[in-house]
Design a protein around this motif. Structure first.
Motif, PDB file in Angstrom:
ATOM      1  N   PRO A  34     -11.556   7.538   9.286  1.00 57.67           N
ATOM      2  CA  PRO A  34     -12.095   8.715  10.283  1.00 57.67           C
ATOM      3  C   PRO A  34     -11.369   9.892  10.374  1.00 57.67           C
ATOM      4  O   PRO A  34     -10.088   9.912  10.397  1.00 57.67           O
ATOM      5  N   ILE A  35     -11.974  11.166  10.292  1.00 62.17           N
ATOM      6  CA  ILE A  35     -11.352  12.140  10.282  1.00 62.17           C
ATOM      7  C   ILE A  35     -10.409  12.403  11.602  1.00 62.17           C
ATOM      8  O   ILE A  35     -10.932  12.000  12.829  1.00 62.17           O
ATOM      9  N   GLY A  36      -9.351  12.524  11.424  1.00 59.35           N
ATOM     10  CA  GLY A  36      -8.215  12.600  12.357  1.00 59.35           C
ATOM     11  C   GLY A  36      -7.423  11.527  12.370  1.00 59.35           C
ATOM     12  O   GLY A  36      -6.449  11.480  13.154  1.00 59.35           O
ATOM     13  N   THR A  37      -7.581  10.272  11.569  1.00 59.16           N
ATOM     14  CA  THR A  37      -6.954   9.225  11.357  1.00 59.16           C
ATOM     15  C   THR A  37      -6.483   9.326  10.039  1.00 59.16           C
ATOM     16  O   THR A  37      -7.271   8.939   8.934  1.00 59.16           O
ATOM     17  N   PRO A  38      -5.067   9.351   9.877  1.00 57.17           N
ATOM     18  CA  PRO A  38      -4.772   9.269   8.347  1.00 57.17           C
ATOM     19  C   PRO A  38      -4.768   7.981   7.644  1.00 57.17           C
ATOM     20  O   PRO A  38      -4.806   6.872   8.273  1.00 57.17           O
ATOM     21  N   GLY A  39      -4.953   8.135   6.344  1.00 55.96           N
ATOM     22  CA  GLY A  39      -5.165   6.709   5.608  1.00 55.96           C
ATOM     23  C   GLY A  39      -6.490   6.423   5.074  1.00 55.96           C
ATOM     24  O   GLY A  39      -7.428   7.352   5.233  1.00 55.96           O
ATOM     25  N   PHE A  40      -6.261   5.307   4.537  1.00 56.99           N
ATOM     26  CA  PHE A  40      -7.418   4.870   3.480  1.00 56.99           C
ATOM     27  C   PHE A  40      -7.572   3.397   3.676  1.00 56.99           C
ATOM     28  O   PHE A  40      -6.876   2.630   3.962  1.00 56.99           O
ATOM     29  N   ILE A  41      -9.077   2.862   3.555  1.00 64.75           N
ATOM     30  CA  ILE A  41      -9.022   1.448   3.055  1.00 64.75           C
ATOM     31  C   ILE A  41      -9.660   1.297   1.716  1.00 64.75           C
ATOM     32  O   ILE A  41     -10.768   1.756   1.385  1.00 64.75           O
ATOM     33  N   GLY A  42      -8.843   0.333   1.025  1.00 64.42           N
ATOM     34  CA  GLY A  42      -9.425  -0.042  -0.323  1.00 64.42           C
ATOM     35  C   GLY A  42     -10.260  -1.155  -0.322  1.00 64.42           C
ATOM     36  O   GLY A  42      -9.748  -2.171   0.240  1.00 64.42           O
ATOM     37  N   ALA A  43     -11.298  -1.299  -1.170  1.00 64.78           N
ATOM     38  CA  ALA A  43     -12.086  -2.548  -1.455  1.00 64.78           C
ATOM     39  C   ALA A  43     -11.982  -2.817  -2.894  1.00 64.78           C
ATOM     40  O   ALA A  43     -12.504  -1.927  -3.668  1.00 64.78           O
ATOM     41  N   ALA A  44     -11.241  -3.709  -3.726  1.00 64.87           N
ATOM     42  CA  ALA A  44     -11.222  -3.724  -5.003  1.00 64.87           C
ATOM     43  C   ALA A  44     -11.363  -5.256  -5.445  1.00 64.87           C
ATOM     44  O   ALA A  44     -10.449  -6.116  -4.862  1.00 64.87           O
ATOM     45  N   PRO A  45     -11.953  -5.543  -6.554  1.00 66.41           N
ATOM     46  CA  PRO A  45     -11.774  -6.844  -7.469  1.00 66.41           C
ATOM     47  C   PRO A  45     -10.782  -6.207  -8.572  1.00 66.41           C
ATOM     48  O   PRO A  45     -10.996  -5.404  -8.999  1.00 66.41           O
ATOM     49  N   GLY A  46     -10.095  -7.238  -8.956  1.00 67.38           N
ATOM     50  CA  GLY A  46      -9.097  -7.079 -10.147  1.00 67.38           C
ATOM     51  C   GLY A  46      -8.418  -8.099 -10.297  1.00 67.38           C
ATOM     52  O   GLY A  46      -8.509  -9.040  -9.837  1.00 67.38           O
ATOM     53  N   THR A  47      -7.708  -8.149 -11.500  1.00 68.26           N
ATOM     54  CA  THR A  47      -6.538  -9.093 -12.080  1.00 68.26           C
ATOM     55  C   THR A  47      -5.663  -9.366 -11.218  1.00 68.26           C
ATOM     56  O   THR A  47      -5.053 -10.273 -10.783  1.00 68.26           O
ATOM     57  N   ASN A  48      -5.027  -7.937 -10.785  1.00 62.80           N
ATOM     58  CA  ASN A  48      -3.384  -8.216  -9.825  1.00 62.80           C
ATOM     59  C   ASN A  48      -4.086  -8.124  -8.397  1.00 62.80           C
ATOM     60  O   ASN A  48      -3.161  -8.587  -7.765  1.00 62.80           O
ATOM     61  N   PHE A  49      -5.184  -7.843  -8.058  1.00 65.27           N
ATOM     62  CA  PHE A  49      -5.533  -7.780  -6.551  1.00 65.27           C
ATOM     63  C   PHE A  49      -6.915  -7.864  -6.462  1.00 65.27           C
ATOM     64  O   PHE A  49      -7.565  -6.990  -7.068  1.00 65.27           O
ATOM     65  N   ASN A  50      -7.554  -8.527  -5.553  1.00 65.26           N
ATOM     66  CA  ASN A  50      -8.892  -8.374  -5.132  1.00 65.26           C
ATOM     67  C   ASN A  50      -8.945  -8.838  -3.673  1.00 65.26           C
ATOM     68  O   ASN A  50      -8.610  -9.732  -3.133  1.00 65.26           O
ATOM     69  N   GLY A  51      -9.448  -7.658  -2.899  1.00 60.19           N
ATOM     70  CA  GLY A  51      -9.694  -7.994  -1.592  1.00 60.19           C
ATOM     71  C   GLY A  51      -9.544  -6.525  -0.872  1.00 60.19           C
ATOM     72  O   GLY A  51     -10.056  -5.497  -1.396  1.00 60.19           O
ATOM     73  N   ILE A  52      -9.166  -6.470   0.532  1.00 64.01           N
ATOM     74  CA  ILE A  52      -9.043  -5.369   1.199  1.00 64.01           C
ATOM     75  C   ILE A  52      -7.713  -5.015   1.387  1.00 64.01           C
ATOM     76  O   ILE A  52      -6.778  -5.761   1.953  1.00 64.01           O
ATOM     77  N   ILE A  53      -7.391  -3.623   1.195  1.00 62.46           N
ATOM     78  CA  ILE A  53      -6.102  -3.215   1.299  1.00 62.46           C
ATOM     79  C   ILE A  53      -5.999  -1.894   2.247  1.00 62.46           C
ATOM     80  O   ILE A  53      -6.873  -1.111   2.347  1.00 62.46           O
ATOM     81  N   SER A  54      -4.788  -2.029   3.270  1.00 59.19           N
ATOM     82  CA  SER A  54      -4.980  -0.657   3.895  1.00 59.19           C
ATOM     83  C   SER A  54      -4.025   0.433   3.328  1.00 59.19           C
ATOM     84  O   SER A  54      -2.866  -0.528   3.049  1.00 59.19           O
ATOM     85  N   LEU A  55      -4.207   1.489   3.298  1.00 54.57           N
ATOM     86  CA  LEU A  55      -3.348   2.618   2.461  1.00 54.57           C
ATOM     87  C   LEU A  55      -3.185   3.674   3.606  1.00 54.57           C
ATOM     88  O   LEU A  55      -3.889   4.113   4.432  1.00 54.57           O
ATOM     89  N   GLY A  56      -1.750   4.168   3.221  1.00 54.39           N
ATOM     90  CA  GLY A  56      -1.288   5.279   3.888  1.00 54.39           C
ATOM     91  C   GLY A  56      -2.098   6.611   3.348  1.00 54.39           C
ATOM     92  O   GLY A  56      -2.841   6.509   2.480  1.00 54.39           O
ATOM     93  N   ALA A  57      -1.578   7.690   3.942  1.00 53.52           N
ATOM     94  CA  ALA A  57      -2.078   9.076   3.504  1.00 53.52           C
ATOM     95  C   ALA A  57      -1.849   9.206   1.852  1.00 53.52           C
ATOM     96  O   ALA A  57      -2.532  10.320   1.332  1.00 53.52           O
ATOM     97  N   THR A  58      -1.026   8.708   1.309  1.00 53.92           N
ATOM     98  CA  THR A  58      -0.594   9.090  -0.009  1.00 53.92           C
ATOM     99  C   THR A  58      -1.030   7.810  -0.957  1.00 53.92           C
ATOM    100  O   THR A  58      -0.423   7.344  -1.792  1.00 53.92           O
ATOM    101  N   MET A  59      -1.959   6.717  -0.449  1.00 53.24           N
ATOM    102  CA  MET A  59      -2.176   5.681  -1.179  1.00 53.24           C
ATOM    103  C   MET A  59      -1.049   4.547  -1.063  1.00 53.24           C
ATOM    104  O   MET A  59      -1.160   3.670  -1.965  1.00 53.24           O
TER     105      MET A  59
END
Length: 599
Positions: free
Chosen positions: A473-498
């Motif tokens: 949300p605006i005012g809270t830094p960072g991102f949440i990723g949702a990704a299927p893949g060979t090296n990672f599949n799941g939910i990942i918490s990311l900072g302001a620069t990924m």
């Protein structure tokens, strides 16, 4: 050198003098303490007394025969005069003891050895009451009788070991439709024990929880998970991290008064409560993470969309409508939109739009403005189109191509689009690149778009055709990723620069949605499970993103054991609709469900 050794010897001698003085002082203080009973052995079993003035009391288990017991009295700072230990004696009455202290003073002490009454006989005239249905404890007698029993006019007879009834007449008819009390005089002839007395047709027995209320919201069930966890199922979302909880325990149960239920953090699954059942046995329960117990506003099967296999790619709220794009099948009619009953109302206006194949994904801002990305894999211009609502005409909002994104002549295909905030205020727009780690982030400030995106890298390579980077949300830094893949599949918490902050692996998911409500941040996501179906999940990620994802507050399985998900496409959106928070979940080949999260 000699001087140093001499000073060290002086220091050691000084410490020895101080220690000896302290020891002597301690012994002197102890010598002034009066003689005191510190323990009593009853038939070789040690009990520690409690005190009231000069009376020492020892309570042994109920129903013990105190008329012939071997007694040993243990005294500190003195001895007992005219009393011989380890003798068989009658201790039903208090013992008057004369203690001679080491300080030279004599103390007159009273020793009470008590064994509370124990129910030995219980009979209800005309009924057969199994012993297992008679629950006698130190403060109550609760009896379960058959469901059809008329509680008015029952004739009860009961007897006790170590006690005689004071105010109850055996065999006399009485009305037991309401709780009663009775008194029993103890074996010492003085102590009166008072008991709550209930005869009921309700189920009674071990400690249990019938229901709970959390921040004023009632549960519709409380599920017991062995060995000692209780999980409340609640009818609406609330702040579970600062919860005021009331518990309705099983019939005749007693909740430990130390449990206040105030300001509990139920998201940690560590809050505990002690409850004593009507069988007199205390049990400690751990309150598990609450679960939302909600019925869908509507549920729509995948077949009812008319899409081809694997074609449903997303969902998004726009006003009181739900926009649903699809991959290829419906073509010019995509995306479609539905009302809050799940009925198709039309398709977005595609006049003048230039897309490769079809509109692949959509996202909406906090006011329901729609953004889209297409399916095309091209090097030339691509457009993120904007619709102010489901009936408005589209306008190109962002134009980009491989060169402007810094990709040279490499063709670009979007993996998804996500937006946080409001496009006429402050907003963040993210577009991930399919099968690549590139992530492009556009920012809107005061309603003005910066057309030049910032490029970041997802921490894991070999991503899928579809994956998403959801801004916090605006005012809270960072991102949440949702990704299927060979090296990672799941939910990942990311900072302001990924940069990676935490992750939960092993989840087949490709999109998610973050929403802030009353200073709590919620994450909605869908997990596809082969051979099971789709899990629609909601987690409060305010305090700990990784742990919360693993312990969601909503976890609904839509069974579809034979459904495949070739492109791992699913989506969720969360928004206020008609003043109440709603969430819509969808999974390709399985279907879509709408939930009202707030009461």
């Amino acid at each position: 050198m000699k001087n140093i050794k001499f000073k060290a010897i002086q220091f050691v001698l000084l410490l020895m003098v101080i220690f000896a003085g302290c020891k002597k002082k301690d012994e002197l203080n102890r010598s002034y303490e009066a003689a005191k009973i510190v323990g009593v052995k009853v038939n070789n079993e040690l009990f520690t007394p409690t005190y009231s003035n000069n009376t020492a009391s020892v309570v042994v288990p109920a129903g013990r025969d105190l008329s012939k017991v071997k007694i040993q009295v243990l005294v500190a700072n003195g001895d007992i005069l005219d009393f011989e230990n380890n003798q068989i004696m009658d201790v039903r009455k208090p013992l008057n003891l004369n203690l001679k202290g080491s300080n030279g003073e004599n103390v007159n002490a009273i020793l009470k050895i008590q064994s509370p009454p124990l129910l030995s006989t219980f009979i209800v005239e005309g009924l057969t009451v199994p012993k297992a249905d008679v629950h006698f404890s130190s403060t109550s007698l609760i009896v379960q009788v058959p469901k059809t029993t008329n509680l008015n006019g029952l004739k009860v007879t009961m007897d006790f070991v170590n006690g005689t009834l004071v105010d109850f007449i055996n065999g006399q008819a009485a009305d037991y439709t309401t709780p009663k009390t009775f008194k029993v005089r103890g074996a010492d002839g003085e102590t009166i024990y008072t008991y709550d007395f209930i005869i009921t047709t309700e189920q009674v027995g071990p400690a249990s929880v019938r229901s709970m209320t959390i921040n004023g919201i009632a549960t519709d069930s409380v599920v017991f998970v062995a060995p000692s966890t209780i999980i409340p199922y609640v009818k609406g979302i609330t702040n579970f991290s600062a919860a005021n909880v009331t518990i309705a325990a099983g019939f005749g149960n007693r909740i430990d008064p130390a449990f206040t239920g105030a300001n509990l953090n139920l998201l940690t699954a560590t809050e505990k409560v002690k409850i004593t059942g009507s069988d007199g046995i205390e049990k400690q329960f751990t309150i598990g993470v609450p679960q939302l117990s909600l019925k869908p506003v509507f549920e729509k099967s995948y077949a009812s969309f008319g899409f081809g296999a694997n074609d449903l790619t997303g969902v998004a709220f726009s006003g009181s409508n739900i926009v649903v794009p699809n991959s290829t099948t419906v073509g010019a009619l995509s995306p479609l939109y539905y009302d809050l009953a799940g009925v198709q109302q039309g398709a977005l206006n595609r006049t003048g739009t230039i897309v490769g194949n079809s509109i692949r994904k959509v996202a909406t801002d906090s006011k329901g403005v729609i953004l889209s990305v297409s399916l095309g894999l091209v090097t030339g211009d691509q457009y993120i189109y904007k619709w102010d609502n489901v009936t408005s005409a589209p306008v190109p909002y962002i134009t980009y191509n491989s060169a402007s994104l810094g990709l040279g002549t490499t063709a670009f295909r979007a993996a998804g689009i996500n937006v946080s905030g409001s496009l006429d205020g402050d907003a963040i727009i993210t577009v991930a690149r399919a099968q690549n780690t590139d992530i492009f982030v556009w920012r809107v400030t005061g309603g003005v778009l910066n057309p030049t995106p910032t490029k970041y890298s997802f921490p894991y390579a070999a991503t899928g055709f579809y994956y998403s980077i959801e801004p916090m949300p605006i005012g809270t830094p960072g991102f949440i990723g949702a990704a299927p893949g060979t090296n990672f599949n799941g939910i990942i918490s990311l900072g302001a620069t990924m940069d990676e902050l935490g992750k939960t692996s092993g989840l087949s998911t490709s999109d998610c949605k973050v929403y802030k409500l009353d200073n709590r941040i919620y994450l909605g996501f869908v997990v596809y499970a082969t051979g099971k179906g789709a899990y629609f999940r909601l987690a409060d990620i305010t305090d700990n993103k990784t742990t919360s994802v693993q312990n969601p507050i909503m976890n609904v399985l839509v069974p579809a054991p034979t459904a495949a998900n070739g492109n791992v496409t699913m989506d969720v959106d969360i928004a206020k609709v008609n003043g109440k928070l709603h969430a819509v979940f969808a999974c390709t080949n399985i279907g879509m469900q709408l939930y009202k999260l707030e009461q």
